[in-house]
Scaffold this motif. Structure first.
Motif, PDB file in Angstrom:
ATOM      1  N   PRO A  46       3.066  -3.657  -3.796  1.00 16.74           N
ATOM      2  CA  PRO A  46       3.926  -3.905  -2.634  1.00 16.74           C
ATOM      3  C   PRO A  46       5.161  -3.027  -2.605  1.00 16.74           C
ATOM      4  O   PRO A  46       5.701  -2.735  -1.537  1.00 16.74           O
ATOM      5  CB  PRO A  46       4.294  -5.388  -2.784  1.00 16.74           C
ATOM      6  N   HIS A  47       5.615  -2.567  -3.765  1.00 16.14           N
ATOM      7  CA  HIS A  47       6.802  -1.724  -3.837  1.00 16.14           C
ATOM      8  C   HIS A  47       6.365  -0.260  -3.910  1.00 16.14           C
ATOM      9  O   HIS A  47       5.293   0.061  -4.429  1.00 16.14           O
ATOM     10  CB  HIS A  47       7.652  -2.093  -5.055  1.00 16.14           C
ATOM     11  N   PRO A  48       7.159   0.672  -3.404  1.00 15.57           N
ATOM     12  CA  PRO A  48       6.787   2.097  -3.433  1.00 15.57           C
ATOM     13  C   PRO A  48       6.586   2.576  -4.863  1.00 15.57           C
ATOM     14  O   PRO A  48       7.319   2.194  -5.783  1.00 15.57           O
ATOM     15  CB  PRO A  48       7.984   2.790  -2.772  1.00 15.57           C
ATOM     16  N   PRO A  49       5.572   3.413  -5.106  1.00 19.06           N
ATOM     17  CA  PRO A  49       5.328   3.907  -6.469  1.00 19.06           C
ATOM     18  C   PRO A  49       6.431   4.864  -6.921  1.00 19.06           C
ATOM     19  O   PRO A  49       7.163   5.444  -6.107  1.00 19.06           O
ATOM     20  CB  PRO A  49       3.979   4.614  -6.343  1.00 19.06           C
ATOM     21  N   ALA A  50       6.519   5.000  -8.236  1.00 18.33           N
ATOM     22  CA  ALA A  50       7.573   5.853  -8.802  1.00 18.33           C
ATOM     23  C   ALA A  50       7.349   7.317  -8.466  1.00 18.33           C
ATOM     24  O   ALA A  50       8.295   8.065  -8.232  1.00 18.33           O
ATOM     25  CB  ALA A  50       7.634   5.648 -10.320  1.00 18.33           C
ATOM     26  N   HIS A  51       6.096   7.752  -8.423  1.00 20.41           N
ATOM     27  CA  HIS A  51       5.771   9.141  -8.118  1.00 20.41           C
ATOM     28  C   HIS A  51       4.773   9.154  -6.961  1.00 20.41           C
ATOM     29  O   HIS A  51       3.560   9.188  -7.175  1.00 20.41           O
ATOM     30  CB  HIS A  51       5.186   9.834  -9.350  1.00 20.41           C
ATOM     31  N   PRO A  52       5.237   9.087  -5.725  1.00 22.84           N
ATOM     32  CA  PRO A  52       4.313   9.012  -4.596  1.00 22.84           C
ATOM     33  C   PRO A  52       3.452  10.247  -4.432  1.00 22.84           C
ATOM     34  O   PRO A  52       2.387  10.180  -3.812  1.00 22.84           O
ATOM     35  CB  PRO A  52       5.251   8.821  -3.388  1.00 22.84           C
ATOM     36  N   GLN A  53       3.871  11.408  -4.974  1.00 21.32           N
ATOM     37  CA  GLN A  53       3.058  12.610  -4.831  1.00 21.32           C
ATOM     38  C   GLN A  53       1.773  12.531  -5.632  1.00 21.32           C
ATOM     39  O   GLN A  53       0.840  13.309  -5.396  1.00 21.32           O
ATOM     40  CB  GLN A  53       3.869  13.857  -5.245  1.00 21.32           C
ATOM     41  N   LEU A  54       1.703  11.600  -6.577  1.00 30.81           N
ATOM     42  CA  LEU A  54       0.494  11.443  -7.378  1.00 30.81           C
ATOM     43  C   LEU A  54      -0.500  10.468  -6.739  1.00 30.81           C
ATOM     44  O   LEU A  54      -1.551  10.202  -7.333  1.00 30.81           O
ATOM     45  CB  LEU A  54       0.856  10.957  -8.785  1.00 30.81           C
ATOM     46  N   TRP A  55      -0.166   9.948  -5.564  1.00 29.24           N
ATOM     47  CA  TRP A  55      -1.025   8.989  -4.873  1.00 29.24           C
ATOM     48  C   TRP A  55      -1.539   9.628  -3.587  1.00 29.24           C
ATOM     49  O   TRP A  55      -0.790  10.321  -2.883  1.00 29.24           O
ATOM     50  CB  TRP A  55      -0.272   7.703  -4.551  1.00 29.24           C
ATOM     51  N   ALA A  56      -2.790   9.386  -3.272  1.00 33.64           N
ATOM     52  CA  ALA A  56      -3.416   9.966  -2.077  1.00 33.64           C
ATOM     53  C   ALA A  56      -3.926   8.838  -1.191  1.00 33.64           C
ATOM     54  O   ALA A  56      -4.781   8.045  -1.606  1.00 33.64           O
ATOM     55  CB  ALA A  56      -4.570  10.899  -2.455  1.00 33.64           C
ATOM     56  N   GLN A  57      -3.391   8.774   0.040  1.00 33.11           N
ATOM     57  CA  GLN A  57      -3.825   7.775   1.027  1.00 33.11           C
ATOM     58  C   GLN A  57      -3.519   8.310   2.421  1.00 33.11           C
ATOM     59  O   GLN A  57      -2.428   8.830   2.664  1.00 33.11           O
ATOM     60  CB  GLN A  57      -3.114   6.437   0.814  1.00 33.11           C
ATOM     61  N   ASP A  58      -4.481   8.210   3.318  1.00 31.49           N
ATOM     62  CA  ASP A  58      -4.312   8.663   4.703  1.00 31.49           C
ATOM     63  C   ASP A  58      -5.057   7.703   5.619  1.00 31.49           C
ATOM     64  O   ASP A  58      -6.265   7.847   5.848  1.00 31.49           O
ATOM     65  CB  ASP A  58      -4.823  10.101   4.868  1.00 31.49           C
ATOM     66  N   ILE A  59      -4.358   6.697   6.147  1.00 33.18           N
ATOM     67  CA  ILE A  59      -4.995   5.682   6.977  1.00 33.18           C
ATOM     68  C   ILE A  59      -5.279   6.230   8.379  1.00 33.18           C
ATOM     69  O   ILE A  59      -6.293   5.890   8.984  1.00 33.18           O
ATOM     70  CB  ILE A  59      -4.097   4.428   7.059  1.00 33.18           C
ATOM     71  N   GLU A  60      -4.408   7.092   8.893  1.00 36.01           N
ATOM     72  CA  GLU A  60      -4.564   7.563  10.267  1.00 36.01           C
ATOM     73  C   GLU A  60      -5.686   8.586  10.414  1.00 36.01           C
ATOM     74  O   GLU A  60      -6.540   8.472  11.298  1.00 36.01           O
ATOM     75  CB  GLU A  60      -3.247   8.175  10.765  1.00 36.01           C
ATOM     76  N   ASP A  61      -5.717   9.625   9.544  1.00 36.97           N
ATOM     77  CA  ASP A  61      -6.646  10.740   9.744  1.00 36.97           C
ATOM     78  C   ASP A  61      -7.719  10.857   8.677  1.00 36.97           C
ATOM     79  O   ASP A  61      -8.713  11.553   8.894  1.00 36.97           O
ATOM     80  CB  ASP A  61      -5.859  12.059   9.796  1.00 36.97           C
ATOM     81  N   ALA A  62      -7.530  10.249   7.509  1.00 31.16           N
ATOM     82  CA  ALA A  62      -8.496  10.331   6.406  1.00 31.16           C
ATOM     83  C   ALA A  62      -8.853  11.776   6.091  1.00 31.16           C
ATOM     84  O   ALA A  62     -10.013  12.178   6.053  1.00 31.16           O
ATOM     85  CB  ALA A  62      -9.754   9.520   6.728  1.00 31.16           C
TER      86      ALA A  62
END
Length: 807
Positions: free
Chosen positions: A511-527
């Motif tokens: 629920p809270h933003p990750p410490a390193h968001p660049q290491l996470w991949a997610q694209d709900i709009e365009d995939a």
């Protein structure tokens, strides 16, 4: 798509022996306990230990024998109707629950002590029961709704045994009980689906000073559409929490009852989905009630798009407020015709709650409302403008019946995740994105034919769970199972807000933003898998072989005999993906047969040998789903059918025998082993000849009498068709017909234009000749009937001639 009992998407089910008809479901505020209402029974169980053999506490509440006898005496089914079905289960406070049941068509309500899970009793030990009329339906099949607000029960149900007096009521011991006025037809045979309480008085001290409201959602007969018969209309109705009824007009009746139409129509042709099946009210928080969204599942009473078509629509709060602030419809009590009232509206505005504006007019309660305002609302309870919306999701072959919505926090934004229950026992998980809805997965909750009757998403202890109930079981499903996606491409294409790709695995988003968001991949709009997964080379993930793999081989080995037919299955994990079959690296052509489920049909022949691969394609992402290496045995020498007697059950794949698949290779396979069909041709010819012979014999037997008549020798005139005889029940003289008349061999027929006469026992001799006057046609007015005393047979006078005849 995850089938029932799939290891990839675990669905926990709870079933108790002898328990059926789960009709009420309530989750405790902390999410640790689940309360269930069934037939003559209430259950509670721990949500952390949810499985068929889980321990649970049982509370028996059955209808007494006297009520059951009265139920049978009134004509109800003793096995189906004359029981206590728990229809209402609400949280009253931190220590008690409030429940109501049908009690064999005599509804009653009781209090449940949460700590002991028992019915509350008085000092004498007797269970404290309250009359359930107006709170709970009599019939267990009737749909009703209720919500508890500060100890007061707001209910929408029926208030009589026949079920023809619908009511929206408020009941409390310390306040005046209010309900709708039945004589004014404020409700027209409604089917309630939900209710909600919104604290529109917040924030405290706001300039509007509005009151809290309770909303009801139902479908009913739309009397304003008088050019259609029994047109169903979906409604949203509201009442104010502070309503106390009128002083002289509308005493003990709602003075703030208003309703408007919920219109969910197709954007292209305006086709309406007019039957509301379920509603979910999504409110971000008490202070953000203006951002409330009303999600509804609709079907149509007409059959456009198939019998199972349904739609999902969302109505924002501002559209609802605009409709209730618009013009009124007025009904003419004499003609029952509805029309838009464009005349002046009394002040203060009819149907509104007590606000800062009414207080400025020295009106601090509904008891102080002017009579002209209350008389106006009696005939102006329907708003003119509907609350409009277009479908976010259309299903032409699935019928949605239940909906639950949860607002989830993704990596970059928040998304509304929808949980939709279908009429065939499935659960669709979808996300609202780009002005539409994307279906993430399909989960089989119950066997086919068991639709979920209750659906509740909840977030106990930061672990999202969905609860669904059907006739004999309750299911628990986690919001997401991110380990289901084995590659970056699958994880991104799922568009699941709960899941993101990180460090070589698809993981649950916190629920809270990750410490390193660049290491996470997610694209709900365009995939966009190409952009997000290229650094991990996830566009070519490792193959995921779902079939039993062959040990030590890159593909599954298959060996076919000549002319043998096999099916190569290929299962896709995504219903949005397309399938592509390759033979030795080249796409298969039209000479191959692919079944609707994606299986490839092969016939054993040398040109079909090689490697077959099945690829899943979605949004530019490719994934290998199955691989087969097929070879063909040499034809065995000896009898043609000796090789076919080998058992075909040793291979892991299914053997298919269809004429459609064997015709795909033409006669090449038939020439392979020299098989001919001469024997079959002769057998078919013999059977056809026998069928023709049997048909001919049947026709001759059917017309045997006619054939005998044609074959008898004699005067051809005897075979002429005799003239038609009029049917008379009595002679013209009124006496009975003679029993036998052997001397009469001719009959006289009377018609309007012609008389045909046959001589009666004429003596032998030359044939008599008739004059021209006797030969001419006679009108029936020239004929007379006389009765002779000596001969009771009627005599017909033809001109000047009198003859005996039998008419």
């Amino acid at each position: 798509s995850c089938p029932t009992d799939s290891a990839e998407r675990v669905v926990r089910r709870f079933e108790a022996p002898g328990v059926s008809n789960y009709t009420a479901l309530l989750l405790s505020p902390d999410g640790g306990m689940l309360y269930l209402g069934a037939r003559e029974l209430l259950l509670t169980l721990n949500t952390s230990n949810f499985q068929p053999s889980s321990p649970f506490r049982r509370l028996l509440w059955s209808a007494d024998e006297e009520k059951k006898r009265q139920c049978v005496f009134k004509g109800k089914d003793p096995q189906r109707d004359c029981h206590n079905y728990i229809k209402l289960l609400l949280q009253l406070n931190s220590t008690h629950l409030y429940t109501c049941g049908t009690c064999a068509f005599s509804p009653a309500c009781a209090y449940i002590n949460v700590q002991h899970f028992s019915l509350e009793r008085d000092a004498s030990g007797k269970v404290i029961l309250e009359d359930g009329k107006g709170r709970c339906p009599f019939d267990p099949e009737y749909r009703s709704t209720a919500v508890m607000v500060d100890g007061e029960l707001y209910a929408g149900t029926v208030s009589n045994f026949q079920g023809n007096e619908p009511t929206i009521s408020r009941s409390h011991e310390s306040r005046i009980a209010l309900k709708t006025e039945n004589s004014l037809n404020w409700l027209q045979d409604p089917a309630f689906v939900g209710s909600a309480y919104l604290r529109e008085s917040l924030p405290a001290g706001n300039p509007e000073g509005d009151d809290d409201k309770v909303y009801f959602f139902f479908s009913e007969t739309g009397k304003e559409f008088d050019y259609f018969e029994n047109t169903i209309v979906s409604r949203i109705a509201r009442v104010c929490k502070g309503d106390q009824g009128g002083e002289r007009v509308l005493q003990r009746r709602w003075t703030t009852f208003l309703k408007a139409q919920l219109l969910c129509s197709h954007p292209e042709d305006g086709f309406p989905f007019n039957v509301l099946q379920d509603i979910f009210v999504l409110t971000p928080g008490e202070l953000r009630w203006r951002e409330t969204l009303f999600y509804g599942v609709f079907t149509s009473q007409w059959n456009k798009g198939g019998l199972g078509s349904s739609a999902v629509c969302a109505f924002p709060m501002r559209s609802v407020q605009r409709a209730f602030a618009g013009l009124y419809k007025e009904v003419n009590r004499e003609t029952q015709q509805w029309y838009t009232d464009t005349g002046p509206v009394p002040e203060p505005r009819p149907g509104m709650c007590i606000t800062s504006h009414t207080r400025h007019l020295k009106i601090n309660s509904s008891l102080q409302m002017p009579d002209r305002v209350l008389n106006f609302i009696k005939d102006h309870f329907l708003m003119d403008s509907p609350v409009r919306s277009q479908p976010l999701l259309l299903q032409s072959h699935r019928r949605y019946q239940q909906i639950g919505v949860h607002r989830a926090q993704g990596l970059h934004s928040t998304y509304d995740v929808l949980f939709l229950g279908t009429d065939d026992g499935q659960l669709h998980k979808a996300v609202r994105v780009n002005h539409g809805v994307h279906i993430i997965e399909e989960i089989h909750l119950f066997p086919a034919g068991q639709p979920p009757t209750l659906l509740t998403p909840a977030c106990p202890l930061l672990q999202g769970l969905v609860y669904a109930a059907t006739y004999t079981a309750v299911a628990q499903v986690p919001f997401a199972n991110c380990s289901l996606y084995r590659s970056c491409g699958e994880c991104v294409l799922a568009r699941d807000p709960f899941c993101a790709w990180s460090r070589g695995a698809c993981r649950r988003v916190t629920p809270h933003p990750p410490a390193h968001p660049q290491l996470w991949a997610q694209d709900i709009e365009d995939a966009d898998t190409e952009r997000l997964c290229q650094r991990t080379n996830a566009s070519q993930p490792r193959p995921r072989i779902l079939l039993p793999p062959a040990s030590g081989t890159p593909c599954q080995q298959i060996q076919l005999r000549p002319n043998e037919v096999r099916s190569l299955p290929c299962r896709l994990l995504s219903n949005l993906a397309s399938r592509r079959w390759l033979h030795d690296g080249a796409p298969v052509n039209t000479s191959y047969l692919v079944l609707p489920d994606g299986a490839l049909i092969l016939v054993g022949s040398p040109e079909r040998a090689g490697t077959y691969e099945c690829w899943s394609l979605e949004e530019g992402f490719r994934k290998l789903m199955a691989s087969y290496c097929m070879s063909v045995q040499e034809p065995a020498h000896g009898p043609p059918d000796s090789g076919r007697k080998v058992a075909a059950g040793h291979d892991t794949l299914e053997t298919v025998s269809t004429s459609r698949s064997t015709s795909a290779v033409g006669s090449a396979a038939a020439r392979l082993d020299g098989k001919t069909y001469w024997t079959e041709f002769l057998v078919m010819c013999v059977l056809f000849a026998a069928a023709v012979l049997v048909l001919a014999l049947f026709v001759l037997h059917r017309h045997r009498d006619s054939m005998k008549t044609l074959l008898e020798p004699g005067d051809p005139s005897r075979h002429q068709k005799p003239p038609r005889k009029p049917v008379e029940s009595l002679p013209l003289n009124g006496s009975s017909l003679p029993s036998t008349a052997p001397e009469h061999k001719g009959y006289q027929a009377l018609q309007d234009n012609y008389i045909v006469s046959t001589p009666v026992h004429e003596p032998p001799g030359p044939a008599r000749t008739f004059s021209e006057s006797e030969k001419r046609p006679l009108h029936v007015r020239d004929s007379f009937v006389e009765v002779s005393p000596a001969c009771q047979r009627p005599r017909v006078r033809l001109g000047s001639e009198i003859q005996d005849s039998v008419v």
